[in-house]
Scaffold this motif. Structure first.
Motif, PDB file in Angstrom:
ATOM      1  N   PHE A  93       0.822  -1.216   0.000  1.00 11.80           N
ATOM      2  CA  PHE A  93       0.000   0.000   0.000  1.00 11.80           C
ATOM      3  C   PHE A  93       0.854   1.263   0.000  1.00 11.80           C
ATOM      4  O   PHE A  93       0.715   2.120  -0.870  1.00 11.80           O
ATOM      5  N   TYR A  94       1.773   1.381   0.972  1.00  7.71           N
ATOM      6  CA  TYR A  94       2.529   2.624   1.122  1.00  7.71           C
ATOM      7  C   TYR A  94       3.626   2.781   0.068  1.00  7.71           C
ATOM      8  O   TYR A  94       3.862   3.878  -0.431  1.00  7.71           O
ATOM      9  N   HIS A  95       4.291   1.682  -0.276  1.00  4.23           N
ATOM     10  CA  HIS A  95       5.397   1.765  -1.232  1.00  4.23           C
ATOM     11  C   HIS A  95       4.896   1.723  -2.675  1.00  4.23           C
ATOM     12  O   HIS A  95       5.181   2.623  -3.462  1.00  4.23           O
ATOM     13  N   ASP A  96       4.135   0.698  -2.998  1.00  3.86           N
ATOM     14  CA  ASP A  96       3.726   0.511  -4.386  1.00  3.86           C
ATOM     15  C   ASP A  96       2.564   1.417  -4.792  1.00  3.86           C
ATOM     16  O   ASP A  96       2.606   2.036  -5.856  1.00  3.86           O
ATOM     17  N   LEU A  97       1.542   1.504  -3.947  1.00  8.96           N
ATOM     18  CA  LEU A  97       0.379   2.303  -4.324  1.00  8.96           C
ATOM     19  C   LEU A  97       0.585   3.804  -4.103  1.00  8.96           C
ATOM     20  O   LEU A  97       0.241   4.608  -4.967  1.00  8.96           O
ATOM     21  N   LEU A  98       1.129   4.182  -2.934  1.00  7.58           N
ATOM     22  CA  LEU A  98       1.302   5.607  -2.647  1.00  7.58           C
ATOM     23  C   LEU A  98       2.624   6.165  -3.170  1.00  7.58           C
ATOM     24  O   LEU A  98       2.837   7.368  -3.160  1.00  7.58           O
ATOM     25  N   GLY A  99       3.536   5.290  -3.581  1.00  8.74           N
ATOM     26  CA  GLY A  99       4.793   5.743  -4.148  1.00  8.74           C
ATOM     27  C   GLY A  99       5.790   6.290  -3.145  1.00  8.74           C
ATOM     28  O   GLY A  99       6.706   7.036  -3.507  1.00  8.74           O
ATOM     29  N   MET A 100       5.630   5.925  -1.884  1.00  9.36           N
ATOM     30  CA  MET A 100       6.563   6.397  -0.863  1.00  9.36           C
ATOM     31  C   MET A 100       7.836   5.562  -0.911  1.00  9.36           C
ATOM     32  O   MET A 100       7.819   4.397  -1.305  1.00  9.36           O
ATOM     33  N   GLU A 101       8.962   6.177  -0.539  1.00 11.83           N
ATOM     34  CA  GLU A 101      10.219   5.447  -0.428  1.00 11.83           C
ATOM     35  C   GLU A 101      10.138   4.545   0.789  1.00 11.83           C
ATOM     36  O   GLU A 101       9.600   4.927   1.829  1.00 11.83           O
ATOM     37  N   TRP A 102      10.695   3.365   0.686  1.00 10.21           N
ATOM     38  CA  TRP A 102      10.673   2.382   1.763  1.00 10.21           C
ATOM     39  C   TRP A 102      12.001   2.454   2.499  1.00 10.21           C
ATOM     40  O   TRP A 102      13.048   2.149   1.939  1.00 10.21           O
ATOM     41  N   ASP A 103      11.973   2.892   3.738  1.00  9.30           N
ATOM     42  CA  ASP A 103      13.176   3.006   4.568  1.00  9.30           C
ATOM     43  C   ASP A 103      13.387   1.677   5.290  1.00  9.30           C
ATOM     44  O   ASP A 103      12.815   1.438   6.335  1.00  9.30           O
ATOM     45  N   THR A 104      14.228   0.834   4.737  1.00 11.60           N
ATOM     46  CA  THR A 104      14.458  -0.483   5.318  1.00 11.60           C
ATOM     47  C   THR A 104      15.528  -0.465   6.401  1.00 11.60           C
ATOM     48  O   THR A 104      15.802  -1.490   7.012  1.00 11.60           O
ATOM     49  N   SER A 105      16.110   0.693   6.690  1.00  5.81           N
ATOM     50  CA  SER A 105      17.191   0.773   7.681  1.00  5.81           C
ATOM     51  C   SER A 105      16.695   0.498   9.099  1.00  5.81           C
ATOM     52  O   SER A 105      17.495   0.194   9.978  1.00  5.81           O
ATOM     53  N   ARG A 106      15.411   0.616   9.349  1.00  5.18           N
ATOM     54  CA  ARG A 106      14.864   0.411  10.694  1.00  5.18           C
ATOM     55  C   ARG A 106      13.888  -0.751  10.751  1.00  5.18           C
ATOM     56  O   ARG A 106      13.134  -0.883  11.707  1.00  5.18           O
ATOM     57  N   ASP A 107      13.879  -1.608   9.747  1.00  5.65           N
ATOM     58  CA  ASP A 107      12.937  -2.722   9.716  1.00  5.65           C
ATOM     59  C   ASP A 107      13.156  -3.702  10.870  1.00  5.65           C
ATOM     60  O   ASP A 107      14.286  -3.978  11.253  1.00  5.65           O
ATOM     61  N   THR A 108      12.059  -4.183  11.404  1.00  6.21           N
ATOM     62  CA  THR A 108      12.074  -5.325  12.313  1.00  6.21           C
ATOM     63  C   THR A 108      11.042  -6.301  11.756  1.00  6.21           C
ATOM     64  O   THR A 108      10.463  -6.041  10.696  1.00  6.21           O
ATOM     65  N   SER A 109      10.776  -7.361  12.452  1.00 10.03           N
ATOM     66  CA  SER A 109       9.786  -8.317  11.956  1.00 10.03           C
ATOM     67  C   SER A 109       8.372  -7.738  11.975  1.00 10.03           C
ATOM     68  O   SER A 109       7.482  -8.248  11.308  1.00 10.03           O
ATOM     69  N   ARG A 110       8.165  -6.651  12.746  1.00  8.35           N
ATOM     70  CA  ARG A 110       6.814  -6.072  12.861  1.00  8.35           C
ATOM     71  C   ARG A 110       6.770  -4.581  12.559  1.00  8.35           C
ATOM     72  O   ARG A 110       5.731  -3.953  12.719  1.00  8.35           O
ATOM     73  N   TRP A 111       7.878  -3.962  12.152  1.00  7.96           N
ATOM     74  CA  TRP A 111       7.936  -2.507  11.947  1.00  7.96           C
ATOM     75  C   TRP A 111       8.705  -2.172  10.684  1.00  7.96           C
ATOM     76  O   TRP A 111       9.744  -2.768  10.398  1.00  7.96           O
ATOM     77  N   THR A 112       8.216  -1.209   9.939  1.00 10.21           N
ATOM     78  CA  THR A 112       8.967  -0.602   8.846  1.00 10.21           C
ATOM     79  C   THR A 112       8.450   0.815   8.696  1.00 10.21           C
ATOM     80  O   THR A 112       7.461   1.201   9.327  1.00 10.21           O
ATOM     81  N   GLN A 113       9.133   1.614   7.887  1.00 13.63           N
ATOM     82  CA  GLN A 113       8.683   2.996   7.727  1.00 13.63           C
ATOM     83  C   GLN A 113       8.890   3.477   6.300  1.00 13.63           C
ATOM     84  O   GLN A 113       9.702   2.929   5.559  1.00 13.63           O
ATOM     85  N   PHE A 114       8.121   4.513   5.958  1.00 17.11           N
ATOM     86  CA  PHE A 114       8.105   5.056   4.606  1.00 17.11           C
ATOM     87  C   PHE A 114       8.215   6.575   4.668  1.00 17.11           C
ATOM     88  O   PHE A 114       7.862   7.189   5.665  1.00 17.11           O
ATOM     89  N   PHE A 115       8.693   7.177   3.566  1.00 21.34           N
ATOM     90  CA  PHE A 115       8.836   8.624   3.517  1.00 21.34           C
ATOM     91  C   PHE A 115       8.784   9.106   2.073  1.00 21.34           C
ATOM     92  O   PHE A 115       8.935   8.326   1.139  1.00 21.34           O
ATOM     93  N   TYR A 116       8.578  10.392   1.936  1.00 21.37           N
ATOM     94  CA  TYR A 116       8.716  11.055   0.651  1.00 21.37           C
ATOM     95  C   TYR A 116      10.026  11.828   0.691  1.00 21.37           C
ATOM     96  O   TYR A 116      10.260  12.592   1.638  1.00 21.37           O
ATOM     97  N   PRO A 117      10.889  11.668  -0.293  1.00 23.02           N
ATOM     98  CA  PRO A 117      12.199  12.337  -0.272  1.00 23.02           C
ATOM     99  C   PRO A 117      12.121  13.861  -0.140  1.00 23.02           C
ATOM    100  O   PRO A 117      13.020  14.472   0.414  1.00 23.02           O
ATOM    101  N   ASN A 118      11.052  14.454  -0.612  1.00 20.83           N
ATOM    102  CA  ASN A 118      10.932  15.919  -0.532  1.00 20.83           C
ATOM    103  C   ASN A 118      10.462  16.400   0.843  1.00 20.83           C
ATOM    104  O   ASN A 118      10.322  17.594   1.065  1.00 20.83           O
ATOM    105  N   LEU A 119      10.224  15.473   1.784  1.00 16.25           N
ATOM    106  CA  LEU A 119       9.835  15.826   3.145  1.00 16.25           C
ATOM    107  C   LEU A 119      10.793  15.175   4.136  1.00 16.25           C
ATOM    108  O   LEU A 119      10.416  14.267   4.881  1.00 16.25           O
ATOM    109  N   PRO A 120      12.040  15.617   4.183  1.00 15.04           N
ATOM    110  CA  PRO A 120      13.000  14.986   5.095  1.00 15.04           C
ATOM    111  C   PRO A 120      12.562  15.129   6.549  1.00 15.04           C
ATOM    112  O   PRO A 120      12.001  16.145   6.943  1.00 15.04           O
ATOM    113  N   GLY A 121      12.818  14.094   7.330  1.00 14.78           N
ATOM    114  CA  GLY A 121      12.444  14.119   8.745  1.00 14.78           C
ATOM    115  C   GLY A 121      11.002  13.751   9.002  1.00 14.78           C
ATOM    116  O   GLY A 121      10.545  13.786  10.131  1.00 14.78           O
TER     117      GLY A 121
END
Length: 159
Positions: free
Chosen positions: A62-90
């Motif tokens: 949903f967040y990566h493929d459909l919404l086109g957000m970048e997938w930040d895999t640097s903080r992945d766990t078995s139950r957590w991941t995060q997404f961002f738009y490059p033009n909105l740092p932080g």
């Protein structure tokens, strides 16, 4: 009763949207004289909004493929991941696989340079702040509520 529940849900959603709008303005460099005088203005570096989902793989789609957000895999766990738009740092959306709750339990989390200083500031203003929690990976969290009972968080990243 159903009408009251719908109204409360709309108010919660409107509050979250208003808070996100304010923090997007702040993170884009917009300030005013009044805001520049608040210690939190110097402490906040961005925010992470957390949403619970039933299926992490489906959320990634949903967040990566459909919404086109970048997938930040640097903080992945078995139950957590995060997404961002490059033009909105932080600014990120954290996805946690747990009991899905919908938007009623989403938590806007302010990313701060120093969680202890931010907690002390809020407490000095009469706001109750939870004890600081180490959730792994160098990430520290603390939670507080706004005047309407909406949960917000403080997050200090370990990197």
């Amino acid at each position: 009763m159903k009408m009251m529940q719908k109204l409360l849900q709309k108010l919660k959603t409107a509050t979250v949207i208003a808070l996100i709008s304010v923090f997007v303005l702040l993170s884009s460099g917009w300030t005013s004289t009044a805001l520049a005088q608040n210690p939190m203005d110097e402490l906040v570096t961005g925010y992470v909004s957390k949403v619970n989902v039933a299926d992490l793989d489906r959320a990634i789609f949903f967040y990566h493929d459909l919404l086109g957000m970048e997938w930040d895999t640097s903080r992945d766990t078995s139950r957590w991941t995060q997404f961002f738009y490059p033009n909105l740092p932080g600014t990120k959306i954290g996805v946690y696989e747990g009991q899905p709750t919908g938007t009623g339990e989403a938590a806007l989390t302010l990313v701060v340079k120093d969680i202890k200083e931010a907690s002390y500031f809020l407490m000095s203003e009469g706001i109750e702040v939870s004890p600081i929690q180490d959730v792994g990976g160098g990430v520290l969290l603390a939670f507080f509520t706004d005047f309407d009972g909406n949960t917000l968080g403080l997050r200090q990243n370990g990197w």
